[in-house]
Structure formats: C-alpha cells, structure tokens
Scaffold this active site. Structure first.
Site, PDB file in Angstrom:
ATOM      1  CB  SER A 206     -13.791   3.292   2.818  1.00  7.31           C
ATOM      2  OG  SER A 206     -12.932   3.441   3.399  1.00  7.31           O
TER       3      SER A 206
ATOM      4  CE  LYS B 296      -7.342   0.945  -1.433  1.00  5.96           C
ATOM      5  NZ  LYS B 296      -7.200  -0.179  -0.375  1.00  5.96           N
TER       6      LYS B 296
ATOM      7  CE  LYS C 217      -3.930  -0.529   0.683  1.00  2.72           C
ATOM      8  NZ  LYS C 217      -4.656  -1.827   0.759  1.00  2.72           N
TER       9      LYS C 217
ATOM     10  CE  LYS D 239      -3.588  -2.147   7.239  1.00  7.34           C
ATOM     11  NZ  LYS D 239      -4.343  -2.545   6.441  1.00  7.34           N
TER      12      LYS D 239
ATOM     13  CD  GLU E 152       6.196  -0.423  -4.918  1.00  4.58           C
ATOM     14  OE1 GLU E 152       5.743  -1.551  -5.600  1.00  4.58           O
ATOM     15  OE2 GLU E 152       6.350  -0.171  -3.836  1.00  4.58           O
TER      16      GLU E 152
ATOM     17  NE  ARG F   8      -6.487   0.787   7.385  1.00 11.07           N
ATOM     18  CZ  ARG F   8      -5.365   1.468   7.467  1.00 11.07           C
ATOM     19  NH1 ARG F   8      -5.053   1.910   8.810  1.00 11.07           N
ATOM     20  NH2 ARG F   8      -4.620   1.441   6.567  1.00 11.07           N
TER      21      ARG F   8
ATOM     22  CE1 TYR G 115     -16.263  -0.092  -0.512  1.00 10.91           C
ATOM     23  CE2 TYR G 115     -15.028   2.045  -0.900  1.00 10.91           C
ATOM     24  CZ  TYR G 115     -15.071   0.646  -0.571  1.00 10.91           C
ATOM     25  OH  TYR G 115     -14.035   0.126   0.063  1.00 10.91           O
TER      26      TYR G 115
HETATM   27  C1  PBG Z   1      -6.291  -4.016   2.884  1.00 12.37           C
HETATM   28  C2  PBG Z   1      -7.379  -3.032   2.110  1.00 12.37           C
HETATM   29  C3  PBG Z   1      -7.560  -1.762   2.412  1.00 12.37           C
HETATM   30  C4  PBG Z   1      -8.417  -1.497   1.481  1.00 12.37           C
HETATM   31  C5  PBG Z   1      -8.584  -2.148   0.590  1.00 12.37           C
HETATM   32  N1  PBG Z   1      -7.695  -3.345   0.675  1.00 12.37           N
HETATM   33  C6  PBG Z   1      -7.396  -1.093   3.850  1.00 12.37           C
HETATM   34  C7  PBG Z   1      -6.023  -0.990   4.255  1.00 12.37           C
HETATM   35  O1  PBG Z   1      -5.012  -1.134   3.774  1.00 12.37           O
HETATM   36  O2  PBG Z   1      -5.851  -0.708   5.508  1.00 12.37           O
HETATM   37  C8  PBG Z   1      -9.263  -0.051   1.511  1.00 12.37           C
HETATM   38  C9  PBG Z   1     -10.289   0.314   0.604  1.00 12.37           C
HETATM   39  C10 PBG Z   1     -11.184   1.557   1.181  1.00 12.37           C
HETATM   40  O3  PBG Z   1     -10.697   2.193   2.195  1.00 12.37           O
HETATM   41  O4  PBG Z   1     -12.020   1.674   0.529  1.00 12.37           O
HETATM   42  N2  PBG Z   1      -5.606  -4.935   2.364  1.00 12.37           N
END
Ligand code: PBG
Length: 328
Positions: free
Chosen positions: A277, A251, A193, A220, A236, A203, A316
């Site tokens: 998203s 992701k 990720k 992050k 990982e 968010r 989505y």
């Molecule tokens: C948080 C999490 C995130 C997403 C899925 N789980 C956001 C982040 O890490 O800040 C993002 C999913 C998306 O953008 O559709 N643990």
C-alpha cells in the site's frame, strides 16, 4: 568501435526481440478490501481504491478478471463491535469474508480467490496473533490460524495466505486443511515479511494497526522481520518449504528486490512479491502532483519485480496495469 550495445536498441522490433523479461496481466493479483453493506468507502491514502461492499466487490473483481487478471486477494474490514482478543469472528461461516468468498466464487468460478490468514482484521488488539502475557503468543496462535484457514477453505478459497509470521504456521495450516479434506487448497506463505512502515495506508484502510495499550506491544517487530536482514530470510524460506508452502511471498516489494533475487536463487517454488500500500500511495501522490507519470512508473515497477525473480505480483494497480498492457 566493434561493439556497440546501442545496436540492440535501434527499433521497437529489435528491442522487443532482445527483451529479457516481461510482465502481463496473467501474473497479477488484485488485493481488495471488503466491508459490510452496499456502499463503498474511498481510502484517502490509496487514491482509486475503496473498501467495497460485496456487490461492488463482484463488479471490480469481474473487471479485473475480464482483463486477464486471474486472482484477487481479499481483506475484510470488520466493524469494531465484532473484534475480540481471539478474533472469533474469523470462524463465522456467515461472516463478512466468508460471504464475500462464497459470492465471488459463485459469480466468477474461474477466479482464483486468495484469503489472508492473520488475526489483525479481527483482533481488538490489532495484532496478527493472540496477545497473551503482554506479548504475541506463538504457539497459542497456531490453532486459531489453522481454524481460520479451514473456515476460509470451507467458503471456497482457492489459496490461503498466512501473513502473520508466527513460527510453524504453515505446517499447522497444512495439517488442518488436509484433515478437513482440503488437500487441494494451496498455501501462499508470506514467508519473508518485514516489519515495514510501508504498510501504513493498508492499516488505515482496515483500521487494523496495533492498538495503543500497556498490556500489548505497540508494533509487530517481535514477529515481522527486521528490514536489515537477508540471511534470516533464507531460514524462513527453508522452513516454509519444508512445512509445505506452495508459494513464497516477499513483502514489501520495491525496496526489497534484492531479497526477491536471493529467494529466487534459493528456492524453486513460485515467488510472489507484494507491491504494498505505501509503495502504491507514493506513486499516486507523486502523480497527483504532476511529478511522475503513474502509468509508466507502475509498469516499470511491475517489470522490476519480474526481473528480480518474482512470478506473481500482488498490486493495487492490477486493473490499471492490465488495461495498459492490453493496449495494442
Ligand atoms: C496483515 C497484513 C498487512 C498487509 C497484508 N496483510 C499489514 C500488516 O502486517 O500490518 C499489508 C499490505 C499492504 O500494505 O498493502 N496481516
């Protein structure tokens, strides 16, 4: 000319015979946002998506399920007053997410319910782990994640999906689930990720971005991966495999197809890709301007994930895609 590649494209029938990859509803997971109360709140940056009250959540999940989408992934939107530094609300057997899981499993027993394991929706710091000494503490976060996963399994989650990127969390969660008697509950590890700007609309939807403040990191990047790296992704993968992950997630999605391919070549585990998203928002925004055909671009994107080597796709657009794919 002896060799003419176009001969294999002459008709719908020929094209269908030589097609190398396919996408169908059976591979899709629909991510859903759940909120307290009966109302729905549309998410401005994700047209067509809303935060759903539990009753509405059941309806949308049923629509997806009836179209052949086997799974949903749930993300709770907590009221501000419930957020704390350690995210204790995540353990509440009567909390929003747990109630959503219980109700969904009762209404649609065959639906695969995937829950997210990370502190951010519950955290007053807006981080996926526990903020201590000005940073996100790894080892002190592990027991919180493990307890959260057990609480979700107790509510009936079929698969828990740690998205926090702490080191060692898959093993911690596996041990906790097994000692609590949930050996059958799977782990979809958000294994690779990246620290991506494409998570912006998510968010917004959960109000879960890192909170500004002197005593905590503003992003992050000390736990999510650097978008420049792919060898690191292989580390990982090796770790999560050895810790007992059942699925590996990459992701975001489309900008990282090379990573999906690399993971495919290294691992025999099922790979999930997350069409996140921001990617969804780009498609919707261009379509709203009349610049792209949403339906065609959505299906082409999903096919690209499959071609790259993904088995499972979180999107989505799962209901839209399932409807399009069901057309004769
Ligand atoms: C948080 C999490 C995130 C997403 C899925 N789980 C956001 C982040 O890490 O800040 C993002 C999913 C998306 O953008 O559709 N643990």
């Amino acid at each position: 000319m002896l060799i003419r590649p176009r001969r294999n494209r002459t008709s719908i029938g020929v094209r269908s015979l030589v097609r190398e990859t396919s996408v169908s509803a059976q591979h899709l997971v629909l991510p859903l946002f759940v909120q307290e109360g009966d109302g729905d709140t549309p998410i401005a940056s994700m047209p067509g998506c809303s935060r759903l009250g539990i009753n509405q959540l059941i309806k949308v999940a049923r629509t997806a399920y009836d179209l052949g989408v086997p799974a949903v992934a749930l993300f709770p939107r907590l009221e501000e007053a419930l957020k704390t530094r350690r995210g204790e609300e995540s353990l509440n057997a009567n909390g929003l997410l747990q109630r959503a899981v219980i109700t969904l499993k009762k209404a649609i027993p065959g639906l695969v319910v995937i829950t997210d394991v990370a502190l951010d929706p519950y955290s007053s710091d807006g981080h996926d782990g526990l903020v201590l000494r000005g940073g996100v503490a790894n080892d002190e976060t592990l027991p919180l994640l493990a307890a959260m996963a057990v609480a979700q399994a107790k509510a009936g989650a079929d698969v828990v999906a740690p998205s926090d990127m702490m080191d060692g969390r898959v093993a911690a969660i596996r041990h906790a689930l097994d000692s609590a008697g949930y050996t059958h509950v799977g782990i979809c590890s958000y294994c690779v990720k990246y620290a991506s700007a494409f998570y912006g609309p998510f968010r917004d939807a959960l109000d879960s971005a890192p909170r500004p403040g002197e005593d905590r990191p503003s992003d992050k990047k000390t736990y999510q991966m650097d978008p420049a790296n792919v060898r690191e992704a292989m580390r990982e993968v090796a770790l999560d495999e050895s810790e007992g992950a059942d699925w590996l997630m990459v992701k975001p999605g489309l900008p990282y197809l090379d990573v999906i391919r690399a993971v495919r070549e290294q691992s025999d585990l099922p790979i999930a890709a997350y069409h996140v998203s921001g990617e969804f928002a780009m498609l919707k925004a261009a379509a709203a301007n009349g610049w792209l055909n949403y339906d065609e671009c959505l299906l082409e994107s999903l096919l690209a994930f499959r071609r790259a080597g993904a088995d499972i796709i979180f999107t989505y657009g799962a209901i839209d895609a399932a409807r399009l794919l069901a057309r004769p």
